[in-house]
Design a protein around this motif. Structure first.
Motif, mmCIF file in Angstrom:
data_model
loop_
_atom_site.group_PDB
_atom_site.id
_atom_site.type_symbol
_atom_site.label_atom_id
_atom_site.label_comp_id
_atom_site.label_asym_id
_atom_site.label_seq_id
_atom_site.Cartn_x
_atom_site.Cartn_y
_atom_site.Cartn_z
ATOM 1 N N SER A 7 0.784 -1.159 -0.123
ATOM 2 C CA SER A 7 -0.098 -0.042 -0.004
ATOM 3 C C SER A 7 0.826 1.135 0.107
ATOM 4 C CB SER A 7 -0.946 -0.139 1.194
ATOM 5 O OG SER A 7 -1.879 -1.086 1.196
ATOM 6 N N GLN A 8 1.915 1.232 0.947
ATOM 7 C CA GLN A 8 2.905 2.380 0.977
ATOM 8 C C GLN A 8 3.511 2.724 -0.531
ATOM 9 O OE1 GLN A 8 5.751 1.885 3.926
ATOM 10 N NE2 GLN A 8 6.690 4.018 3.369
ATOM 11 N N ILE A 9 3.982 1.661 -0.962
ATOM 12 C CA ILE A 9 4.759 1.846 -2.536
ATOM 13 C C ILE A 9 3.647 2.389 -3.492
ATOM 14 C CG2 ILE A 9 5.997 0.454 -4.373
ATOM 15 C CD1 ILE A 9 6.674 -1.735 -2.191
ATOM 16 N N LEU A 10 2.376 1.647 -3.430
ATOM 17 C CA LEU A 10 1.403 2.034 -4.446
ATOM 18 C C LEU A 10 1.055 3.528 -4.343
ATOM 19 C CD1 LEU A 10 -0.841 -0.806 -4.620
ATOM 20 C CD2 LEU A 10 0.839 -0.277 -6.358
ATOM 21 N N GLY A 15 0.592 6.976 -6.818
ATOM 22 C CA GLY A 15 -0.119 8.178 -6.478
ATOM 23 C C GLY A 15 -1.760 7.709 -6.053
ATOM 24 N N VAL A 16 -1.839 6.359 -5.816
ATOM 25 C CA VAL A 16 -2.916 5.743 -5.201
ATOM 26 C C VAL A 16 -3.451 6.278 -4.040
ATOM 27 C CG1 VAL A 16 -4.109 3.650 -4.517
ATOM 28 C CG2 VAL A 16 -2.428 3.570 -6.553
ATOM 29 N N SER A 17 -4.740 6.927 -3.780
ATOM 30 C CA SER A 17 -5.191 7.549 -2.744
ATOM 31 C C SER A 17 -5.473 6.790 -1.527
ATOM 32 C CB SER A 17 -6.288 8.449 -3.283
ATOM 33 O OG SER A 17 -7.458 7.518 -3.361
ATOM 34 N N GLU A 18 -5.478 7.429 -0.411
ATOM 35 C CA GLU A 18 -5.726 6.613 0.875
ATOM 36 C C GLU A 18 -7.002 6.010 0.712
ATOM 37 O OE1 GLU A 18 -4.092 4.995 4.226
ATOM 38 O OE2 GLU A 18 -3.140 6.444 3.055
ATOM 39 N N GLU A 23 -10.853 1.206 0.650
ATOM 40 C CA GLU A 23 -11.961 0.595 -0.041
ATOM 41 C C GLU A 23 -11.515 -0.703 -0.360
ATOM 42 O OE1 GLU A 23 -15.102 1.337 -3.769
ATOM 43 O OE2 GLU A 23 -13.425 2.887 -3.394
ATOM 44 N N ALA A 24 -10.216 -0.894 -1.218
ATOM 45 C CA ALA A 24 -9.655 -1.856 -1.595
ATOM 46 C C ALA A 24 -9.347 -3.210 -0.524
ATOM 47 C CB ALA A 24 -8.599 -1.764 -2.402
ATOM 48 N N ASN A 25 -8.975 -2.490 0.676
ATOM 49 C CA ASN A 25 -8.651 -3.237 1.764
ATOM 50 C C ASN A 25 -9.958 -3.885 2.545
ATOM 51 O OD1 ASN A 25 -6.830 -4.476 3.775
ATOM 52 N ND2 ASN A 25 -7.352 -2.894 5.343
ATOM 53 N N ARG A 34 -6.666 -9.850 -2.228
ATOM 54 C CA ARG A 34 -5.491 -9.029 -1.889
ATOM 55 C C ARG A 34 -5.592 -7.571 -2.321
ATOM 56 N NH1 ARG A 34 -0.465 -12.748 -3.170
ATOM 57 N NH2 ARG A 34 -1.733 -13.234 -4.960
ATOM 58 N N THR A 35 -5.168 -6.583 -1.614
ATOM 59 C CA THR A 35 -5.436 -5.278 -2.111
ATOM 60 C C THR A 35 -4.943 -4.907 -3.346
ATOM 61 O OG1 THR A 35 -5.006 -4.633 0.161
ATOM 62 C CG2 THR A 35 -4.790 -2.863 -1.515
ATOM 63 N N GLY A 36 -3.833 -5.491 -3.829
ATOM 64 C CA GLY A 36 -3.202 -5.129 -5.140
ATOM 65 C C GLY A 36 -4.198 -5.781 -6.478
ATOM 66 N N GLU A 37 -4.889 -6.916 -6.306
ATOM 67 C CA GLU A 37 -5.625 -7.568 -7.198
ATOM 68 C C GLU A 37 -6.956 -6.784 -7.167
ATOM 69 O OE1 GLU A 37 -5.660 -11.538 -5.598
ATOM 70 O OE2 GLU A 37 -3.976 -11.930 -6.421
ATOM 71 N N ILE A 38 -7.212 -6.403 -6.031
ATOM 72 C CA ILE A 38 -8.556 -5.652 -6.156
ATOM 73 C C ILE A 38 -8.660 -4.098 -6.955
ATOM 74 C CG2 ILE A 38 -10.222 -4.309 -4.542
ATOM 75 C CD1 ILE A 38 -9.723 -6.796 -2.684
ATOM 76 N N LEU A 39 -7.166 -3.655 -6.542
ATOM 77 C CA LEU A 39 -7.115 -2.204 -7.239
ATOM 78 C C LEU A 39 -6.908 -2.619 -8.816
ATOM 79 C CD1 LEU A 39 -4.716 -0.747 -4.698
ATOM 80 C CD2 LEU A 39 -6.727 0.086 -5.338
ATOM 81 N N LEU A 40 -6.238 -3.728 -9.154
ATOM 82 C CA LEU A 40 -6.194 -4.116 -10.748
ATOM 83 C C LEU A 40 -7.471 -4.272 -11.298
ATOM 84 C CD1 LEU A 40 -3.867 -4.462 -12.901
ATOM 85 C CD2 LEU A 40 -4.102 -7.092 -12.036
ATOM 86 N N GLN A 41 -8.381 -4.938 -10.291
ATOM 87 C CA GLN A 41 -9.858 -5.362 -11.064
ATOM 88 C C GLN A 41 -10.371 -4.168 -11.343
ATOM 89 O OE1 GLN A 41 -11.364 -7.972 -8.326
ATOM 90 N NE2 GLN A 41 -9.955 -9.783 -8.922
ATOM 91 N N LYS A 42 -10.527 -3.071 -10.256
ATOM 92 C CA LYS A 42 -11.145 -1.700 -10.494
ATOM 93 C C LYS A 42 -10.467 -0.817 -11.197
ATOM 94 C CE LYS A 42 -12.712 -0.192 -6.534
ATOM 95 N NZ LYS A 42 -14.205 -0.081 -6.612
ATOM 96 N N LYS A 43 -9.380 -1.249 -12.084
ATOM 97 C CA LYS A 43 -8.621 -0.424 -13.068
ATOM 98 C C LYS A 43 -8.132 0.761 -12.578
ATOM 99 C CE LYS A 43 -11.000 -2.421 -16.802
ATOM 100 N NZ LYS A 43 -11.963 -2.157 -18.104
ATOM 101 N N ILE A 44 -7.717 0.740 -11.043
ATOM 102 C CA ILE A 44 -7.034 1.931 -10.507
ATOM 103 C C ILE A 44 -5.564 2.062 -10.792
ATOM 104 C CG2 ILE A 44 -6.521 2.992 -8.295
ATOM 105 C CD1 ILE A 44 -9.466 1.834 -7.219
ATOM 106 N N ILE A 45 -5.070 0.620 -10.793
ATOM 107 C CA ILE A 45 -3.644 0.362 -11.308
ATOM 108 C C ILE A 45 -3.884 -0.439 -12.466
ATOM 109 C CG2 ILE A 45 -2.515 1.062 -9.280
ATOM 110 C CD1 ILE A 45 -2.290 -1.806 -8.614
#
Length: 585
Positions: A7-10, A15-18, A23-25, A34-45
């Protein structure tokens, strides 16, 4: 070793917001994941950004592209392909030219003897899968290994290439079958991916090998041809048939029966022709295979038409049209009504041209309906109808219904009879733009063919806007083509003057591994566009002799197939022999 939280690296790097991280967590806690996979599914990263973050977190290099040319296949006999695909990891030979420093991991389970070289690199998609990675290291008995991160698509491509390289050659499979005469059909199950097929039945392996090698060579057809004492397997690449294999005669029934089972045909019926189809997957490619059987004196003859659904549709600019012809084409396809005919023999690229035309005009504000035999590509936003003679759904019957569906543009796969031709003409006269094909040698002959079918000349002159004749010529392989000075006989045969060759380099085919030693790779179209202007329309009312019509069109500066081919030769795209092969004076 993990240095920072993901989360800190992203947050710091991308620039992924808190709020997005929280929300992903929360979603991960509630639904799992996992947080990274959820952010990927939501197309945030993106996948690349996630892997770059994991690269920092785990201190593992990220390789977006793997060195596919250096993949070894020594592991393919020891590791099931399903295991590697499930966990998205692949061992490969390290690219020694890479400037990326690679961490070397020590394996405590390594046996000293029979180990792989220390330079083995393992590409993984998820660095948290420690147990499968340890299993892979133990299976391969690695003393030292290096880990890199890569995208899932790159890893899957590497796996497919490695297992494709490891397959037995067709000749070896046939030899194994000769040594073991009991290898008649057994365990005949369809497989989703030919590369995943682990069946030990040699006949199944042989069929899979023939199809996969043909797809790898970009073949359009596979021919299985029986003769008195043997049979041949050939494939068509760039319009030319090449021998692939000549197995012994006794393998013929088993090979043909296996194909018929895959195509869901009646294996007991060998006296009547049959048609079927099947879908196979080879790595990233989904292949639609049309199967046709025909009884002959020495057994059933089988032809498989391969249609790669993964290939993207051509655009008009990809067909090989000169700038002037492209501009003319773009003007024609914007016409509000009329008929545009594309002519040429079977395999001359007519359907590809028509699909390129439809793609260029396919917008939400117009209604496009096609009737085809068969529907070769599904185009989003276009209604496509498949001809089915068994239930009397012919071109004519389908076309009659299409005109009641308020279409703006209609594609008729082929005008075969008077009824279809007359409905197409009436559709054009009542405000529709109609595209269709005819089997004629040149553009002028299309007029003669329509009259022969039974269309009145005054209807032709009122409805037809243009006739496009085309052929496909093989393109020279850019890797091995050689410049040369052709002799006078070659120049004269094509009608090229010495003045035309000045300041132009002409090339001849040589052959290399990239083009399977043919000297050619890929094909390009040559075109003849005959516009029906008022003078030609008046001529058609007086005569439908193709020679007179062609001569009149040439006086109006129509570029013939031969002339367009000459221009492709002078551009260094093809050879004199190719143009002579596919055109006539």
């Amino acid at each position: 070793m993990i240095q920072k939280s993901l989360s800190q690296i992203l947050r710091d790097k991308f620039g992924v917001s808190e709020e997005e991280l929280l929300e992903a967590n929360d979603i991960g806690k509630e639904k799992g994941g996992r947080t990274g996979e959820i952010l990927l599914q939501k197309k945030i990263i993106s996948e690349k950004q996630l892997l770059e973050a994991l690269s920092v977190q785990y201190d593992i290099p990220f390789w977006p592209d793997l060195p596919l040319n250096n993949i070894g296949n020594s592991f393919t006999q020891r590791v099931p392909i399903q295991f590697l695909k499930k966990y998205a990891m692949v061992p490969l030979v390290a690219d020694h030219n890479s400037e990326i420093p690679l961490p070397i991991q020590k394996s405590s389970t390594q046996k000293e003897e029979g180990s792989h070289p220390a330079g083995c690199t393992i590409a993984v998609h998820d660095p948290s899968l420690f147990q499968p990675l340890d299993d892979l290291v133990r299976i391969l008995e690695l003393k030292e290994y290096q880990i890199v991160l890569s995208t899932k698509s790159s890893i899957i491509s590497a796996i497919n290439i490695a297992y494709d390289l490891s397959r037995d050659s067709a000749e070896q499979l046939v030899q194994d079958m000769e040594e073991n005469g009991t290898s008649i059909i057994s365990k005949i199950d369809d497989t989703a991916d030919l590369l995943d097929d682990t069946s030990d039945a040699p006949i199944i392996k042989l069929v899979n090998h023939i199809i996969s090698q043909s797809v790898k060579a970009d073949a359009s057809d596979i021919h299985i041809e029986p003769y008195q004492n043997n049979f041949k397997v050939r494939y068509r690449v760039d319009g030319i048939l090449y021998d692939l294999l000549t197995p012994p005669k006794w393998i013929q029934p088993a090979l043909i029966s296996r194909i018929k089972v895959m195509a869901k045909l009646n294996i007991a019926e060998k006296r009547l022709p049959q048609d079927g189809r099947l879908d196979v997957k080879i790595g990233d490619h989904t292949i639609d295979v049309r199967v046709s059987t025909l009884p002959t004196t020495f057994g059933e003859r089988v032809v498989l038409r391969l249609l790669n659904k993964t290939n993207t549709l051509f655009q008009l600019s990809d067909l090989g049209l000169s700038s002037e012809k492209l501009e003319l084409f773009e003007h024609l396809v914007q016409s509000p009504n009329g008929i545009i005919l594309v002519t040429g023999p079977t395999g001359s690229g007519k359907t590809t041209t028509l699909y390129a035309i439809l793609s260029s005009i396919n917008t939400p504000d117009i209604n496009i309906i096609t009737i085809e035999d068969p529907v070769e590509y599904q185009i989003k936003g276009i209604s496509q109808i498949q001809v089915n003679p068994k239930i009397n759904l012919t071109f004519a019957r389908g076309l009659r219904s299409i005109v009641r569906q308020d279409p703006d543009v209609i594609l008729v796969g082929e005008i075969r009879d008077q009824e279809t031709a007359e409905i197409a003409v009436q559709s054009a006269l009542t405000g529709h733009l109609v595209f269709s094909t005819l089997h004629t040698n040149d553009s002028a002959s299309a007029i003669t063919r329509l009259v022969d079918i039974g269309v009145e000349p005054f209807l032709i002159s009122s409805s037809v806007l243009a006739v496009v004749a085309q052929r496909l010529v093989r393109m020279l392989c850019s890797n091995c083509k050689q410049p040369y000075i052709p002799d006078d006989i070659a120049l004269k045969s094509l009608g090229i003057t010495l003045d035309q060759t000045k300041s132009r380099n002409l090339f001849k085919a040589k052959g290399c591994e990239k083009c399977f030693h043919s000297g050619y790779r890929g094909r390009i179209g040559i075109f003849e566009i005959m516009l029906l202007d008022p003078s030609l329309k008046s001529l058609i009312l007086k005569t439908f002799d193709s020679q007179q019509i062609k001569e009149a069109a040439r006086k109006k500066n129509m570029v013939t197939l031969r002339q367009d081919g000459i221009e492709k030769v002078l551009q260094g795209l093809t050879t004199i022999e190719e143009v002579i092969r596919v055109t006539q004076r």
